[in-house]
Design a protein around this motif. Structure first.
Motif, PDB file in Angstrom:
ATOM      1  N   ASP A  88       0.935  -1.154   0.065  1.00  0.00           N
ATOM      2  CA  ASP A  88      -0.035   0.085  -0.036  1.00  0.00           C
ATOM      3  C   ASP A  88       0.808   1.358  -0.084  1.00  0.00           C
ATOM      4  OD1 ASP A  88      -3.153   0.233   0.133  1.00  0.00           O
ATOM      5  OD2 ASP A  88      -2.781   1.594   1.486  1.00  0.00           O
ATOM      6  N   GLN A  89       1.876   1.290   0.598  1.00  0.00           N
ATOM      7  CA  GLN A  89       2.813   2.414   1.044  1.00  0.00           C
ATOM      8  C   GLN A  89       3.607   2.441  -0.656  1.00  0.00           C
ATOM      9  OE1 GLN A  89       5.296   1.687   4.108  1.00  0.00           O
ATOM     10  NE2 GLN A  89       3.867   2.558   5.644  1.00  0.00           N
ATOM     11  N   ALA A  90       3.836   1.727  -1.295  1.00  0.00           N
ATOM     12  CA  ALA A  90       4.384   1.839  -2.602  1.00  0.00           C
ATOM     13  C   ALA A  90       3.446   2.031  -3.481  1.00  0.00           C
ATOM     14  CB  ALA A  90       5.126   0.316  -2.985  1.00  0.00           C
ATOM     15  N   SER A  91       2.167   2.319  -3.283  1.00  0.00           N
ATOM     16  CA  SER A  91       1.018   2.465  -4.438  1.00  0.00           C
ATOM     17  C   SER A  91       0.381   3.660  -4.246  1.00  0.00           C
ATOM     18  CB  SER A  91       0.367   1.136  -4.254  1.00  0.00           C
ATOM     19  OG  SER A  91       0.912  -0.135  -4.417  1.00  0.00           O
ATOM     20  N   PHE A  92       0.327   3.992  -2.992  1.00  0.00           N
ATOM     21  CA  PHE A  92      -0.637   5.359  -2.874  1.00  0.00           C
ATOM     22  C   PHE A  92       0.054   6.569  -2.194  1.00  0.00           C
ATOM     23  CE2 PHE A  92      -3.513   1.816  -2.742  1.00  0.00           C
ATOM     24  CZ  PHE A  92      -4.547   2.261  -3.801  1.00  0.00           C
ATOM     25  N   LEU A 138       4.123 -12.045  -1.150  1.00  0.00           N
ATOM     26  CA  LEU A 138       2.824 -11.432  -1.399  1.00  0.00           C
ATOM     27  C   LEU A 138       2.981 -10.306  -2.290  1.00  0.00           C
ATOM     28  CD1 LEU A 138       0.376 -11.263   1.672  1.00  0.00           C
ATOM     29  CD2 LEU A 138       0.473  -9.278   0.296  1.00  0.00           C
ATOM     30  N   VAL A 139       1.953 -10.138  -3.389  1.00  0.00           N
ATOM     31  CA  VAL A 139       2.310  -9.192  -4.571  1.00  0.00           C
ATOM     32  C   VAL A 139       0.990  -8.430  -4.647  1.00  0.00           C
ATOM     33  CG1 VAL A 139       3.851 -10.673  -5.673  1.00  0.00           C
ATOM     34  CG2 VAL A 139       1.449 -11.136  -6.268  1.00  0.00           C
ATOM     35  N   SER A 176     -12.829  -0.972  -1.969  1.00  0.00           N
ATOM     36  CA  SER A 176     -12.291   0.181  -1.093  1.00  0.00           C
ATOM     37  C   SER A 176     -10.845   0.346  -1.462  1.00  0.00           C
ATOM     38  CB  SER A 176     -12.423  -0.444   0.397  1.00  0.00           C
ATOM     39  OG  SER A 176     -12.078   0.614   1.251  1.00  0.00           O
ATOM     40  N   THR A 177     -10.087  -0.613  -1.596  1.00  0.00           N
ATOM     41  CA  THR A 177      -8.682  -0.529  -2.009  1.00  0.00           C
ATOM     42  C   THR A 177      -8.138  -1.719  -2.607  1.00  0.00           C
ATOM     43  OG1 THR A 177      -6.432  -0.017  -1.272  1.00  0.00           O
ATOM     44  CG2 THR A 177      -7.678  -1.315   0.201  1.00  0.00           C
ATOM     45  N   LEU A 178      -7.226  -1.322  -3.725  1.00  0.00           N
ATOM     46  CA  LEU A 178      -6.607  -2.617  -4.565  1.00  0.00           C
ATOM     47  C   LEU A 178      -5.329  -1.893  -4.804  1.00  0.00           C
ATOM     48  CD1 LEU A 178      -6.427  -4.933  -6.464  1.00  0.00           C
ATOM     49  CD2 LEU A 178      -7.908  -3.630  -8.055  1.00  0.00           C
ATOM     50  N   ALA A 179      -4.116  -2.720  -4.675  1.00  0.00           N
ATOM     51  CA  ALA A 179      -2.824  -2.422  -5.121  1.00  0.00           C
ATOM     52  C   ALA A 179      -2.122  -3.769  -5.443  1.00  0.00           C
ATOM     53  CB  ALA A 179      -2.546  -1.699  -4.122  1.00  0.00           C
ATOM     54  N   VAL A 180      -1.156  -3.720  -6.295  1.00  0.00           N
ATOM     55  CA  VAL A 180      -0.487  -4.497  -6.644  1.00  0.00           C
ATOM     56  C   VAL A 180       1.051  -3.921  -6.435  1.00  0.00           C
ATOM     57  CG1 VAL A 180       0.484  -5.881  -8.620  1.00  0.00           C
ATOM     58  CG2 VAL A 180      -1.693  -5.406  -8.430  1.00  0.00           C
ATOM     59  N   HIS A 181       1.958  -4.693  -6.037  1.00  0.00           N
ATOM     60  CA  HIS A 181       3.265  -4.459  -5.687  1.00  0.00           C
ATOM     61  C   HIS A 181       3.962  -3.948  -7.063  1.00  0.00           C
ATOM     62  CE1 HIS A 181       7.657  -5.212  -5.330  1.00  0.00           C
ATOM     63  NE2 HIS A 181       7.435  -5.243  -4.083  1.00  0.00           N
ATOM     64  N   PRO A 182       4.599  -2.641  -7.111  1.00  0.00           N
ATOM     65  CA  PRO A 182       5.176  -2.241  -8.288  1.00  0.00           C
ATOM     66  C   PRO A 182       5.865  -3.145  -9.368  1.00  0.00           C
ATOM     67  CG  PRO A 182       5.459  -0.627  -6.580  1.00  0.00           C
ATOM     68  CD  PRO A 182       5.029  -1.911  -5.858  1.00  0.00           C
ATOM     69  N   GLY A 183       6.830  -3.940  -8.822  1.00  0.00           N
ATOM     70  CA  GLY A 183       7.407  -5.101  -9.492  1.00  0.00           C
ATOM     71  C   GLY A 183       6.931  -5.963 -10.088  1.00  0.00           C
ATOM     72  N   TYR A 184       5.448  -6.031  -9.796  1.00  0.00           N
ATOM     73  CA  TYR A 184       4.753  -7.275 -10.386  1.00  0.00           C
ATOM     74  C   TYR A 184       3.383  -6.811 -11.157  1.00  0.00           C
ATOM     75  CZ  TYR A 184       7.434 -10.607  -7.460  1.00  0.00           C
ATOM     76  OH  TYR A 184       8.387 -11.319  -6.598  1.00  0.00           O
ATOM     77  N   ARG A 185       3.530  -5.670 -11.529  1.00  0.00           N
ATOM     78  CA  ARG A 185       2.517  -4.954 -12.261  1.00  0.00           C
ATOM     79  C   ARG A 185       2.103  -5.596 -13.838  1.00  0.00           C
ATOM     80  NH1 ARG A 185       2.287   0.831  -9.294  1.00  0.00           N
ATOM     81  NH2 ARG A 185       1.773  -0.097  -7.303  1.00  0.00           N
ATOM     82  N   GLN A 186       1.220  -5.318 -14.428  1.00  0.00           N
ATOM     83  CA  GLN A 186       1.214  -5.722 -15.690  1.00  0.00           C
ATOM     84  C   GLN A 186       1.425  -7.233 -16.058  1.00  0.00           C
ATOM     85  OE1 GLN A 186       2.711  -1.655 -17.369  1.00  0.00           O
ATOM     86  NE2 GLN A 186       1.248  -2.300 -18.912  1.00  0.00           N
TER      87      GLN A 186
END
Ligand SMILES: CC(C)(COP(=O)(O)OP(=O)(O)OC[C@H]1O[C@@H](n2cnc3c(N)ncnc32)[C@H](O)[C@@H]1OP(=O)(O)O)[C@@H](O)C(=O)NCCC(=O)NCCS
Length: 172
Positions: free
Chosen positions: A27-31, A66-67, A82-92
């Motif tokens: 979450d911290q890396a995403s928002f 955990l990604v 409410s919230t949804l986030a993917v680890h930046p290294g595992y996106r797309q």
């Protein structure tokens, strides 16, 4: 639930208290304004309307990573993402799609008939993700995000299609 018995791949499962440090880090890396860990703790332990799920990347002979994480509030027949986030290294890699579809299927099984969310007006990756599910922009909340003053786009999915959701879970 493991989708990859003996192999590598993605596992979609309910969040546990043991996940909270990693969920907080994603979450911290995403928002710009992440949720504090206590907020996830509350959703997991106190909010009976919350569905809290995670995605884990597993490989043989490695600890799972955990990604991604998602929290959805289910109120009567409405699911609120409410919230949804993917680890930046595992996106797309299709992880958000598969996790969101899995949780919306769980919502449908629990009685949800529609879903809605707010998304930052300039968050085009997320809006594209939601459009892929059939969400439509139905309104704008001016200055909704206090941290940046950005507007929110209100998006709704007026009809759940379990067949389509099942395809999306499989990465289709
Ligand atoms: C938005 C987010 C959750 C997408 O996660 P992801 O795992 O990379 O998304 P997926 O790989 O499952 O992509 C599924 C669809 O989303 C859209 N999408 C994802 N990333 C995109 C990008 N960078 N640009 C354009 N579209 C994108 C596409 O429609 C894609 O479908 P396609 O692969 O058939 O083109 C991720 O970028 C993220 O965590 N962002 C920060 C937090 C956030 O904005 N959360 C949403 C709050 S409302």
């Amino acid at each position: 639930m493991s989708e990859t018995p003996g192999g590598s791949g993605l596992v979609l499962r309910e969040m546990t208290l043991a996940d909270l440090d990693q969920v907080e880090a994603i979450d911290q890396a995403s928002f710009p304004t992440p949720w504090p860990k206590q907020a996830f703790h509350y959703e997991l332990t106190r909010n009976q309307n919350a569905l809290c799920w995670v995605a884990e990347w597993v490989e043989p002979n490695h600890p799972p990573v955990l990604v991604a994480a998602i929290v959805v509030w289910l109120i009567l027949d409405e699911a609120h993402i409410s919230t949804l986030a993917v680890h930046p290294g595992y996106r797309q890699r299709g992880i958000a799609q598969r996790l969101l579809a899995k949780v919306l299927l769980a919502c449908a099984q629990a009685g949800a008939a529609q879903a809605y969310l707010e998304v930052r007006a300039n968050n085009h990756p997320a809006q594209s993700l939601y459009r892929k599910f059939g969400f439509e922009a139905v309104g704008m909340r001016k200055g909704y995000y206090q941290d940046t003053g950005e507007d929110a786009v209100l998006m709704t999915l007026s009809h759940f299609d379990p067949v389509k959701l099942a395809e999306l879970v499989e990465g289709g």
